[in-house]
Design a protein around this motif. Structure first.
Motif, PDB file in Angstrom:
ATOM      1  N   CYS A 224       0.847  -1.192   0.000  1.00 33.88           N
ATOM      2  CA  CYS A 224       0.000   0.000   0.000  1.00 33.88           C
ATOM      3  C   CYS A 224       0.885   1.245   0.000  1.00 33.88           C
ATOM      4  O   CYS A 224       1.795   1.368   0.827  1.00 33.88           O
ATOM      5  CB  CYS A 224      -0.916  -0.005   1.219  1.00 33.88           C
ATOM      6  N   LYS A 229       1.482  -1.335   4.243  1.00 32.92           N
ATOM      7  CA  LYS A 229       1.073  -2.713   4.494  1.00 32.92           C
ATOM      8  C   LYS A 229       1.167  -3.524   3.212  1.00 32.92           C
ATOM      9  O   LYS A 229       0.843  -3.039   2.131  1.00 32.92           O
ATOM     10  CB  LYS A 229      -0.364  -2.750   5.035  1.00 32.92           C
ATOM     11  N   PHE A 231       0.593  -7.165   0.804  1.00 23.34           N
ATOM     12  CA  PHE A 231      -0.419  -8.173   0.529  1.00 23.34           C
ATOM     13  C   PHE A 231       0.094  -9.185  -0.502  1.00 23.34           C
ATOM     14  O   PHE A 231       0.939  -8.853  -1.352  1.00 23.34           O
ATOM     15  CB  PHE A 231      -1.703  -7.523  -0.001  1.00 23.34           C
ATOM     16  N   ASN A 236      -6.601  -8.044  -2.686  1.00 17.32           N
ATOM     17  CA  ASN A 236      -6.616  -7.692  -1.265  1.00 17.32           C
ATOM     18  C   ASN A 236      -6.077  -6.290  -1.030  1.00 17.32           C
ATOM     19  O   ASN A 236      -6.548  -5.553  -0.149  1.00 17.32           O
ATOM     20  CB  ASN A 236      -5.811  -8.701  -0.451  1.00 17.32           C
ATOM     21  N   HIS A 240      -8.187  -3.198   0.644  1.00 18.41           N
ATOM     22  CA  HIS A 240      -7.601  -2.463   1.767  1.00 18.41           C
ATOM     23  C   HIS A 240      -7.602  -0.962   1.484  1.00 18.41           C
ATOM     24  O   HIS A 240      -7.968  -0.156   2.359  1.00 18.41           O
ATOM     25  CB  HIS A 240      -6.174  -2.950   2.004  1.00 18.41           C
ATOM     26  N   GLN A 241      -7.202  -0.564   0.284  1.00 18.04           N
ATOM     27  CA  GLN A 241      -7.100   0.856  -0.037  1.00 18.04           C
ATOM     28  C   GLN A 241      -8.463   1.529  -0.092  1.00 18.04           C
ATOM     29  O   GLN A 241      -8.604   2.708   0.240  1.00 18.04           O
ATOM     30  CB  GLN A 241      -6.352   1.029  -1.361  1.00 18.04           C
ATOM     31  N   VAL A 244      -9.764   1.140   4.011  1.00 17.72           N
ATOM     32  CA  VAL A 244      -8.926   1.681   5.091  1.00 17.72           C
ATOM     33  C   VAL A 244      -8.299   3.001   4.710  1.00 17.72           C
ATOM     34  O   VAL A 244      -8.443   4.012   5.417  1.00 17.72           O
ATOM     35  CB  VAL A 244      -7.832   0.646   5.486  1.00 17.72           C
TER      36      VAL A 244
END
Length: 252
Positions: A224, A229, A231, A236, A240-241, A244
């Motif tokens: 990310c 983070k 992955f 995924n 996440h982006q 989160v």
């Protein structure tokens, strides 16, 4: 016998049949590779229906096949295809080509990459494959400049929009390359030829197997750009982006 490294140093396989066995059957046994002539380099032609012509009873032990008017035929050109595969009927102009073609039926792959262990039926294909390890890309597209390990004919279809490979099984979907078509057809056949060496799970595409193997290796190649983070799979990372970091997955 397995061949390693540079294909220039590769000798003929000790397990291969003698070329006399596969290309020049005797008059009493034409079950091997049909050859349209007598011994040596005489190179006499096959009959029109693709069969080995009869041999003459006279003329000592020459055994030359005669033409319909009883004459000994002229020597054939080196380009004429006199060597016939009795598995599929395909014709070749040289015994060596018959020997190579035979591997498509037997599945023999005597040429081994000494970097990754992958096997090949032809020395030329091994040489092309080794560019994957060396990084050599001698073919460049004149339209976009992208480099390739081997023939870029399939890539050009991306620019022209041509999709000459159509699914004949049920859906008619068309693809730019033969390999893409073959991967797609497994959707219909259910074939899963790629097996995980760790857990035994089967996959229809090599790319999906590679993604799956990250479960065992722990590799996480996607990071990310906001929080760092990592992955294992890009889907995924995008999730996440969006949830989160709130960038909607732009730039991924």
């Amino acid at each position: 016998q397995i061949y390693l490294g540079n294909h220039d140093n590769m000798a003929a396989s000790s397990q291969s049949r003698s070329i006399n066995d596969i290309a020049m059957p005797s008059t009493s046994d034409a079950n091997g590779w049909a050859h349209g002539g007598g011994g040596g380099n005489t190179g006499f032609p096959l009959t029109r229906d693709g069969k080995v012509p009869h041999r003459t009873s006279g003329g000592g032990n020459t055994g030359f096949p005669l033409t319909r008017d009883g004459k000994v035929p002229h020597r054939t050109s080196a380009r004429e295809k006199l060597f016939i595969c009795n598995f599929c009927g395909k014709a070749f102009n040289r015994p060596k080509k018959v020997e190579i073609h035979l591997r498509t039926h037997t599945g023999e792959k005597p040429f081994r990459c000494n970097t990754c262990g992958k096997m090949f039926s032809e020395a030329g294909n091994l040489k092309k494959h080794q560019r994957v390890h060396t990084g050599e890309k001698p073919f460049h597209c004149e339209l976009c400049g992208k480099g390739f390990y081997w023939n870029l004919k399939i890539h050009k279809n991306v620019h022209t929009g041509e999709r000459p490979y159509a699914c004949q099984l049920s859906c008619g979907k068309a693809f730019t390359g033969q390999s893409n078509l073959e991967a797609h057809q497994r959707v219909h056949t259910g074939e899963k030829p790629f097996r995980c060496a760790t857990c035994g799970k089967m996959f229809s595409e090599a790319g999906n197997l590679k993604k799956h193997q990250r479960v065992h290796t722990g590799e996480k190649p996607f990071a990310c750009s906001h929080c760092g983070k990592r992955f294992a799979w890009i889907c995924n990372l995008k999730t996440h982006q969006q949830s989160v970091c709130g960038d909607g997955g732009e730039g991924v």
